[in-house]
Design a protein around this motif. Structure first.
Motif, PDB file in Angstrom:
ATOM      1  N   PRO A  64      38.243  -4.122 -11.177  1.00 55.50           N
ATOM      2  CA  PRO A  64      37.559  -5.393 -10.886  1.00 55.50           C
ATOM      3  C   PRO A  64      36.306  -5.600 -11.724  1.00 55.50           C
ATOM      4  CG  PRO A  64      38.218  -4.305  -8.854  1.00 55.50           C
ATOM      5  CD  PRO A  64      38.458  -3.325  -9.964  1.00 55.50           C
ATOM      6  N   ASN A  65      35.533  -4.531 -11.948  1.00 58.45           N
ATOM      7  CA  ASN A  65      34.317  -4.656 -12.750  1.00 58.45           C
ATOM      8  C   ASN A  65      34.639  -5.060 -14.189  1.00 58.45           C
ATOM      9  OD1 ASN A  65      32.558  -4.047 -10.666  1.00 58.45           O
ATOM     10  ND2 ASN A  65      32.570  -1.851 -11.094  1.00 58.45           N
ATOM     11  N   PHE A  66      35.766  -4.587 -14.708  1.00 55.67           N
ATOM     12  CA  PHE A  66      36.193  -4.974 -16.049  1.00 55.67           C
ATOM     13  C   PHE A  66      36.570  -6.458 -16.089  1.00 55.67           C
ATOM     14  CE2 PHE A  66      40.034  -5.841 -18.598  1.00 55.67           C
ATOM     15  CZ  PHE A  66      39.473  -5.777 -19.866  1.00 55.67           C
ATOM     16  N   PRO A 173      43.623  -7.872   0.643  1.00 61.19           N
ATOM     17  CA  PRO A 173      43.218  -9.209   0.195  1.00 61.19           C
ATOM     18  C   PRO A 173      42.199  -9.124  -0.929  1.00 61.19           C
ATOM     19  CG  PRO A 173      41.991  -8.607   2.155  1.00 61.19           C
ATOM     20  CD  PRO A 173      42.940  -7.473   1.889  1.00 61.19           C
ATOM     21  N   SER A 174      42.194 -10.120  -1.776  1.00 59.17           N
ATOM     22  CA  SER A 174      41.198 -10.203  -2.844  1.00 59.17           C
ATOM     23  C   SER A 174      40.656 -11.619  -2.909  1.00 59.17           C
ATOM     24  CB  SER A 174      41.811  -9.842  -4.196  1.00 59.17           C
ATOM     25  OG  SER A 174      42.197  -8.491  -4.236  1.00 59.17           O
ATOM     26  N   SER A 175      39.380 -11.737  -3.217  1.00 59.55           N
ATOM     27  CA  SER A 175      38.753 -13.038  -3.450  1.00 59.55           C
ATOM     28  C   SER A 175      38.139 -13.013  -4.845  1.00 59.55           C
ATOM     29  CB  SER A 175      37.670 -13.322  -2.408  1.00 59.55           C
ATOM     30  OG  SER A 175      38.232 -13.417  -1.112  1.00 59.55           O
ATOM     31  N   VAL A 176      38.504 -13.984  -5.667  1.00 57.64           N
ATOM     32  CA  VAL A 176      38.041 -14.039  -7.047  1.00 57.64           C
ATOM     33  C   VAL A 176      37.207 -15.309  -7.232  1.00 57.64           C
ATOM     34  CG1 VAL A 176      38.721 -14.023  -9.467  1.00 57.64           C
ATOM     35  CG2 VAL A 176      40.131 -12.834  -7.775  1.00 57.64           C
ATOM     36  N   LYS A 183      35.043 -18.667 -16.071  1.00 58.83           N
ATOM     37  CA  LYS A 183      34.570 -17.286 -16.114  1.00 58.83           C
ATOM     38  C   LYS A 183      34.588 -16.659 -14.722  1.00 58.83           C
ATOM     39  CE  LYS A 183      30.560 -14.529 -17.583  1.00 58.83           C
ATOM     40  NZ  LYS A 183      29.185 -14.603 -18.144  1.00 58.83           N
ATOM     41  N   ILE A 184      35.155 -15.446 -14.628  1.00 59.70           N
ATOM     42  CA  ILE A 184      35.132 -14.702 -13.366  1.00 59.70           C
ATOM     43  C   ILE A 184      33.728 -14.132 -13.182  1.00 59.70           C
ATOM     44  CG2 ILE A 184      36.055 -12.721 -12.106  1.00 59.70           C
ATOM     45  CD1 ILE A 184      38.656 -13.059 -13.653  1.00 59.70           C
ATOM     46  N   ILE A 185      33.086 -14.508 -12.085  1.00 56.83           N
ATOM     47  CA  ILE A 185      31.706 -14.051 -11.884  1.00 56.83           C
ATOM     48  C   ILE A 185      31.603 -13.002 -10.780  1.00 56.83           C
ATOM     49  CG2 ILE A 185      30.655 -16.115 -12.869  1.00 56.83           C
ATOM     50  CD1 ILE A 185      30.412 -15.868  -9.216  1.00 56.83           C
ATOM     51  N   ASP A 186      32.652 -12.845  -9.980  1.00 56.14           N
ATOM     52  CA  ASP A 186      32.645 -11.791  -8.962  1.00 56.14           C
ATOM     53  C   ASP A 186      34.047 -11.621  -8.396  1.00 56.14           C
ATOM     54  OD1 ASP A 186      31.545  -9.744  -7.526  1.00 56.14           O
ATOM     55  OD2 ASP A 186      30.302 -10.985  -6.221  1.00 56.14           O
ATOM     56  N   ILE A 187      34.298 -10.440  -7.834  1.00 57.60           N
ATOM     57  CA  ILE A 187      35.578 -10.141  -7.178  1.00 57.60           C
ATOM     58  C   ILE A 187      35.300  -9.321  -5.927  1.00 57.60           C
ATOM     59  CG2 ILE A 187      37.772  -8.905  -7.358  1.00 57.60           C
ATOM     60  CD1 ILE A 187      37.760  -9.440 -10.352  1.00 57.60           C
ATOM     61  N   SER A 214      25.637 -17.300  -4.977  1.00 61.11           N
ATOM     62  CA  SER A 214      24.372 -17.325  -5.726  1.00 61.11           C
ATOM     63  C   SER A 214      24.569 -16.958  -7.195  1.00 61.11           C
ATOM     64  CB  SER A 214      23.359 -16.372  -5.086  1.00 61.11           C
ATOM     65  OG  SER A 214      23.821 -15.029  -5.169  1.00 61.11           O
ATOM     66  N   LYS A 215      25.726 -16.375  -7.516  1.00 61.23           N
ATOM     67  CA  LYS A 215      25.998 -15.992  -8.899  1.00 61.23           C
ATOM     68  C   LYS A 215      26.544 -17.157  -9.728  1.00 61.23           C
ATOM     69  CE  LYS A 215      26.881 -11.188  -7.630  1.00 61.23           C
ATOM     70  NZ  LYS A 215      27.814 -10.044  -7.696  1.00 61.23           N
ATOM     71  N   PHE A 216      26.932 -18.237  -9.041  1.00 58.20           N
ATOM     72  CA  PHE A 216      27.355 -19.428  -9.779  1.00 58.20           C
ATOM     73  C   PHE A 216      26.116 -20.083 -10.389  1.00 58.20           C
ATOM     74  CE2 PHE A 216      31.040 -19.611  -6.672  1.00 58.20           C
ATOM     75  CZ  PHE A 216      32.020 -19.353  -7.629  1.00 58.20           C
TER      76      PHE A 216
END
Length: 217
Positions: A64-66, A173-176, A183-187, A214-216
């Motif tokens: 996920p971090n990648f 479950p996953s939330s992206v 751009k993916i900003i968190d998972i 808050s990362k958006f």
């Protein structure tokens, strides 16, 4: 034999008109495919020799971090099962929640997702992607349609598409979290579950999800 052929034709017609989304693909597909394949191979190798802890660390942390920071292509949707229409997604930050009827932790996030759908009607768009067709109708009935699109994703494991796809890489479950630029900003992977305290369960999952808003930009 004739009856069997007629039944098969009816089943195929039914599936042809089920609402689907073409799973998210990556802009830099070749690079993402090579890196994720390497990580998954390493995780499988560690699992096979009994090193479950390091294998899980790759799948739940390193992978996920990648993916965070990678860009995805625009969501391509055939039909909306329920809720907002696809054109209302344009220019918005959004979250894709990958769920399944068979996934117990997926059910733990439903109340939090519905609460967010009612509170963030203008700024955040949510997509709930049910995994596969079976029981998709039962799962979709559990979700609110306020600022939320309920869709059924084509099963990513039975596709002829050669592009690596987001759902293939993540457990349920996953939330992206994806910004308006793609751009993916968190998972988030997993969910907090407490059947004895549904209010606590909702609050913990809600708090974790909105923290990523808050990362958006």
């Amino acid at each position: 034999m004739l009856k069997q052929n007629a039944l098969l034709a009816l089943i195929l017609m039914t599936f042809a008109y089920l609402p689907t989304v073409h799973a998210q693909t990556f802009v830099d597909a070749e690079y993402v495919q090579a890196e994720t394949k390497r990580m998954k191979h390493l995780a499988d190798s560690l699992w096979n020799v009994g090193n479950k802890e390091q294998s899980d660390a790759i799948q739940y942390d390193s992978l996920p971090n990648f993916l965070i920071g990678q860009f995805v292509n625009e969501v391509s949707i055939d039909k909306v099962y329920k809720g907002r229409e696809a054109d209302q997604l344009d220019g918005k930050n959004y979250v894709i929640h990958y769920t399944s009827y068979y996934c117990s932790p997926c059910h733990c996030k439903i109340a939090a997702i519905n609460r967010i759908a009612k509170e963030y009607t203008d700024s955040i768009f949510q997509i709930v992607a049910n995994d596969g067709y079976k029981y998709a109708d039962l799962m979709s009935e559990k979700f609110s349609t306020d600022n939320c699109m309920i869709i059924t994703e084509e099963n990513p494991y039975f596709s002829s598409d050669q592009d690596v796809r987001l759902r293939q890489l993540l457990p349920l479950p996953s939330s992206v979290f994806i910004d308006a630029s793609g751009k993916i900003i968190d998972i988030h992977i997993g969910a907090f579950c407490d059947k004895n305290d549904p209010q606590k369960q909702e609050e913990r999952n809600y708090t974790k999800i909105i923290a990523s808003f808050s990362k958006f930009n």
